[in-house]
Design a protein around this motif. Structure first.
Motif, PDB file in Angstrom:
ATOM      1  N   GLY A 156      55.211 -21.827  32.976  1.00  0.00           N
ATOM      2  CA  GLY A 156      54.730 -22.906  32.251  1.00  0.00           C
ATOM      3  C   GLY A 156      55.068 -24.035  33.178  1.00  0.00           C
ATOM      4  N   LYS A 157      56.778 -23.268  34.638  1.00  0.00           N
ATOM      5  CA  LYS A 157      57.277 -23.574  35.237  1.00  0.00           C
ATOM      6  C   LYS A 157      57.372 -23.104  36.589  1.00  0.00           C
ATOM      7  CE  LYS A 157      60.870 -24.515  31.639  1.00  0.00           C
ATOM      8  NZ  LYS A 157      62.287 -23.766  31.480  1.00  0.00           N
ATOM      9  N   ASP A 158      57.737 -23.432  37.647  1.00  0.00           N
ATOM     10  CA  ASP A 158      57.949 -22.983  39.091  1.00  0.00           C
ATOM     11  C   ASP A 158      59.011 -21.906  39.071  1.00  0.00           C
ATOM     12  OD1 ASP A 158      55.791 -24.602  39.018  1.00  0.00           O
ATOM     13  OD2 ASP A 158      56.477 -26.796  40.167  1.00  0.00           O
ATOM     14  N   ALA A 159      58.965 -21.349  39.602  1.00  0.00           N
ATOM     15  CA  ALA A 159      59.952 -20.413  39.760  1.00  0.00           C
ATOM     16  C   ALA A 159      59.610 -20.624  41.315  1.00  0.00           C
ATOM     17  CB  ALA A 159      59.315 -18.846  40.214  1.00  0.00           C
ATOM     18  N   LEU A 160      59.357 -21.037  42.278  1.00  0.00           N
ATOM     19  CA  LEU A 160      59.455 -21.527  44.424  1.00  0.00           C
ATOM     20  C   LEU A 160      58.694 -22.182  44.849  1.00  0.00           C
ATOM     21  CD1 LEU A 160      59.257 -17.625  45.061  1.00  0.00           C
ATOM     22  CD2 LEU A 160      61.325 -18.786  45.299  1.00  0.00           C
ATOM     23  N   GLY A 161      59.205 -23.381  45.559  1.00  0.00           N
ATOM     24  CA  GLY A 161      58.561 -24.171  46.208  1.00  0.00           C
ATOM     25  C   GLY A 161      57.657 -23.702  47.387  1.00  0.00           C
ATOM     26  N   TYR A 162      56.788 -24.241  46.996  1.00  0.00           N
ATOM     27  CA  TYR A 162      55.192 -24.044  49.023  1.00  0.00           C
ATOM     28  C   TYR A 162      55.962 -23.333  49.994  1.00  0.00           C
ATOM     29  CZ  TYR A 162      51.530 -23.750  45.774  1.00  0.00           C
ATOM     30  OH  TYR A 162      50.391 -23.491  44.664  1.00  0.00           O
ATOM     31  N   GLY A 163      57.059 -24.274  50.252  1.00  0.00           N
ATOM     32  CA  GLY A 163      58.196 -24.182  51.547  1.00  0.00           C
ATOM     33  C   GLY A 163      58.781 -22.750  51.480  1.00  0.00           C
ATOM     34  N   ASP A 164      58.809 -22.483  50.130  1.00  0.00           N
ATOM     35  CA  ASP A 164      59.660 -20.781  50.328  1.00  0.00           C
ATOM     36  C   ASP A 164      58.104 -19.947  50.683  1.00  0.00           C
ATOM     37  OD1 ASP A 164      61.920 -21.516  49.477  1.00  0.00           O
ATOM     38  OD2 ASP A 164      60.906 -21.938  46.895  1.00  0.00           O
ATOM     39  N   PHE A 165      57.246 -20.022  49.948  1.00  0.00           N
ATOM     40  CA  PHE A 165      56.183 -18.941  50.596  1.00  0.00           C
ATOM     41  C   PHE A 165      56.020 -19.356  52.519  1.00  0.00           C
ATOM     42  CE2 PHE A 165      53.452 -21.015  46.922  1.00  0.00           C
ATOM     43  CZ  PHE A 165      54.330 -20.071  46.028  1.00  0.00           C
ATOM     44  N   LYS A 166      56.439 -20.016  53.174  1.00  0.00           N
ATOM     45  CA  LYS A 166      55.611 -20.667  54.453  1.00  0.00           C
ATOM     46  C   LYS A 166      56.660 -20.133  55.230  1.00  0.00           C
ATOM     47  CE  LYS A 166      53.611 -25.233  53.031  1.00  0.00           C
ATOM     48  NZ  LYS A 166      53.355 -25.786  52.969  1.00  0.00           N
ATOM     49  N   LEU A 167      58.344 -19.821  54.527  1.00  0.00           N
ATOM     50  CA  LEU A 167      59.584 -20.067  54.774  1.00  0.00           C
ATOM     51  C   LEU A 167      59.595 -18.047  55.218  1.00  0.00           C
ATOM     52  CD1 LEU A 167      62.222 -19.921  56.708  1.00  0.00           C
ATOM     53  CD2 LEU A 167      63.655 -20.529  54.471  1.00  0.00           C
ATOM     54  N   LEU A 168      58.683 -17.228  54.114  1.00  0.00           N
ATOM     55  CA  LEU A 168      59.063 -15.948  54.203  1.00  0.00           C
ATOM     56  C   LEU A 168      57.958 -15.423  55.022  1.00  0.00           C
ATOM     57  CD1 LEU A 168      59.982 -13.383  53.079  1.00  0.00           C
ATOM     58  CD2 LEU A 168      59.072 -13.864  51.138  1.00  0.00           C
ATOM     59  N   ALA A 169      56.453 -16.297  55.096  1.00  0.00           N
ATOM     60  CA  ALA A 169      55.654 -15.963  55.731  1.00  0.00           C
ATOM     61  C   ALA A 169      56.097 -15.974  57.630  1.00  0.00           C
ATOM     62  CB  ALA A 169      53.829 -17.024  55.766  1.00  0.00           C
ATOM     63  N   LEU A 170      56.937 -17.116  57.728  1.00  0.00           N
ATOM     64  CA  LEU A 170      57.402 -17.491  59.005  1.00  0.00           C
ATOM     65  C   LEU A 170      58.843 -15.591  59.415  1.00  0.00           C
ATOM     66  CD1 LEU A 170      59.280 -20.319  60.165  1.00  0.00           C
ATOM     67  CD2 LEU A 170      60.372 -18.649  60.309  1.00  0.00           C
ATOM     68  N   LEU A 171      59.309 -16.114  58.696  1.00  0.00           N
ATOM     69  CA  LEU A 171      60.179 -14.255  59.084  1.00  0.00           C
ATOM     70  C   LEU A 171      59.565 -13.312  59.038  1.00  0.00           C
ATOM     71  CD1 LEU A 171      62.881 -14.804  56.426  1.00  0.00           C
ATOM     72  CD2 LEU A 171      62.583 -15.198  59.204  1.00  0.00           C
ATOM     73  N   GLY A 172      57.971 -12.759  58.652  1.00  0.00           N
ATOM     74  CA  GLY A 172      57.193 -12.163  58.774  1.00  0.00           C
ATOM     75  C   GLY A 172      55.995 -11.919  59.680  1.00  0.00           C
ATOM     76  N   ALA A 173      56.077 -13.313  60.209  1.00  0.00           N
ATOM     77  CA  ALA A 173      55.562 -13.362  61.518  1.00  0.00           C
ATOM     78  C   ALA A 173      56.668 -13.112  62.950  1.00  0.00           C
ATOM     79  CB  ALA A 173      55.494 -14.838  61.975  1.00  0.00           C
ATOM     80  N   TRP A 174      57.567 -13.136  63.010  1.00  0.00           N
ATOM     81  CA  TRP A 174      58.180 -12.639  63.560  1.00  0.00           C
ATOM     82  C   TRP A 174      59.344 -11.005  63.701  1.00  0.00           C
ATOM     83  CZ3 TRP A 174      61.267 -15.271  67.738  1.00  0.00           C
ATOM     84  CH2 TRP A 174      60.632 -17.296  68.162  1.00  0.00           C
ATOM     85  N   LEU A 175      58.952 -10.630  62.336  1.00  0.00           N
ATOM     86  CA  LEU A 175      60.304  -9.483  61.987  1.00  0.00           C
ATOM     87  C   LEU A 175      59.177  -8.591  61.772  1.00  0.00           C
ATOM     88  CD1 LEU A 175      63.188 -11.189  60.367  1.00  0.00           C
ATOM     89  CD2 LEU A 175      62.733 -10.668  62.941  1.00  0.00           C
ATOM     90  N   GLY A 176      57.513  -9.088  61.327  1.00  0.00           N
ATOM     91  CA  GLY A 176      56.972  -7.896  61.198  1.00  0.00           C
ATOM     92  C   GLY A 176      56.596  -7.292  59.207  1.00  0.00           C
ATOM     93  N   TRP A 177      55.718  -6.775  58.919  1.00  0.00           N
ATOM     94  CA  TRP A 177      55.850  -6.857  57.326  1.00  0.00           C
ATOM     95  C   TRP A 177      57.021  -5.900  56.907  1.00  0.00           C
ATOM     96  CZ3 TRP A 177      55.118  -2.151  55.352  1.00  0.00           C
ATOM     97  CH2 TRP A 177      54.579  -0.984  56.474  1.00  0.00           C
ATOM     98  N   GLU A 178      57.209  -4.966  58.018  1.00  0.00           N
ATOM     99  CA  GLU A 178      58.569  -4.313  57.344  1.00  0.00           C
ATOM    100  C   GLU A 178      60.012  -4.832  56.920  1.00  0.00           C
ATOM    101  OE1 GLU A 178      55.820  -1.886  60.460  1.00  0.00           O
ATOM    102  OE2 GLU A 178      57.353  -3.808  60.430  1.00  0.00           O
ATOM    103  N   ALA A 179      60.429  -6.066  57.539  1.00  0.00           N
ATOM    104  CA  ALA A 179      61.221  -6.576  57.190  1.00  0.00           C
ATOM    105  C   ALA A 179      61.385  -7.155  55.718  1.00  0.00           C
ATOM    106  CB  ALA A 179      61.603  -7.662  58.256  1.00  0.00           C
ATOM    107  N   ILE A 180      60.326  -7.443  55.113  1.00  0.00           N
ATOM    108  CA  ILE A 180      59.740  -8.362  53.929  1.00  0.00           C
ATOM    109  C   ILE A 180      60.117  -8.056  52.900  1.00  0.00           C
ATOM    110  CG2 ILE A 180      58.047  -9.076  52.254  1.00  0.00           C
ATOM    111  CD1 ILE A 180      58.016 -10.336  55.012  1.00  0.00           C
TER     112      ILE A 180
END
Length: 294
Positions: free
Chosen positions: A209-233
């Motif tokens: 019932g609690k939030d572990a992460l914020g939606y901004g964290d989703f987008k930041l990891l998506a940002l890193l994936g868009a730049w560095l590729g899925w291999e870096a995730i």
């Protein structure tokens, strides 16, 4: 264009220390600007949101903020002394002024020169590792964005869409030309980055019932994936979780309330920079260690 790239490569190979020194100085200047962005952009975004809310609710709008990223000029927060050009030289002015305002002698936060020096060092490291070409320059820009997001999240616990979303598209564009990874890897990286944290968020929320992460964290990891590729995730998730867990334990040991949320963006950004600089080497060493020996 080819001749320019060849010239830049020759310049860096012939005068490496000069090139890295110039990169560091340029990074110092960028760091000085990032201090302004980190201080002002959250206020600008917050004011815009209040304006929109008042318009929807048909209430009296707040007074104009009177602030942009370029205006007004920087002033001492205590006495409003206008900061002159010679007082605004990255790091050097802080040292010359001994960390105090020239007018009222109020202390100046040491954070300003630390951010400037960090940005200068990051810029020099990226250029040293990736060269003075399109890839190195693009990744230097990514490093500046990561530093900005980390600082804003540390201050406000928000990762602003005004930064993350354009940077995701910039990563796609950079990798359309194959500067860091393939376009396919970038697209999958953005999707995998977002959905991996999105999945963790909802599993944790349904169980506790609690939030572990914020939606901004989703987008930041998506940002890193868009730049560095899925291999870096996987590497970024592992490093950020490890550093975040250690830092959180230290903060709790020092008396921080365990129920208070901790900004995860700085750890993600740090892991992203590590992946920029040493991601391939770390993964190669990992697989070499894990490979069975006969």
């Amino acid at each position: 264009m080819t001749d320019l790239l060849a010239y830049l490569e020759l310049l860096q190979s012939t005068y490496p220390l000069i090139v890295l020194s110039i990169a560091a100085v340029f990074g110092l200047l960028i760091g000085s600007f990032l201090n302004v962005v980190v201080h002002r952009l959250p206020q600008i975004v917050d004011h815009d949101l209040k304006m929109q809310a008042c318009e929807i609710l048909e209430k009296e709008p707040p007074a104009p903020l009177g602030m942009t990223l370029s205006k007004p000029r920087s002033r001492c927060p205590t006495c409003k002394h206008l900061i002159r050009a010679w007082e605004n030289i990255p790091v050097l002015s802080y040292l010359a002024l001994r960390g105090r305002c020239t007018n009222c002698k109020s202390p100046i936060s040491v954070r300003y020169p630390i951010v400037e020096a960090t940005c200068g060092l990051m810029t020099a490291c990226v250029i040293a590792g990736h060269g003075l070409g399109p890839t190195g320059l693009a990744l230097a820009g990514l490093a500046w964005v990561l530093l900005t997001l980390a600082l804003i999240d540390f201050d406000t616990q928000y990762l602003l869409d005004e930064i993350t979303l354009p940077t995701i598209w910039a990563g796609m564009l950079v990798n359309y030309f194959g500067l860091v990874t393939t376009l396919g890897s970038a697209v999958i990286g953005a999707v995998a980055g977002y959905l991996s944290f999105w999945s963790i968020f909802w599993v944790f929320k349904l169980l506790t019932g609690k939030d572990a992460l914020g939606y901004g964290d989703f987008k930041l990891l998506a940002l890193l994936g868009a730049w560095l590729g899925w291999e870096a995730i996987p590497l970024i998730i592992m490093l950020s979780s490890l550093v975040g867990a250690v830092a959180g334990a230290i903060m709790i040991a020092r008396g921080r309330d365990a129920s208070r949320p901790i900004s995860f963006g700085p750890y993600l950004a740090t892991a992203g920079f590590v992946a920029i600089m040493w991601g391939d080497s770390i993964m190669t060493a990992y697989w070499s260690f894990m490979a069975p020996s006969y």
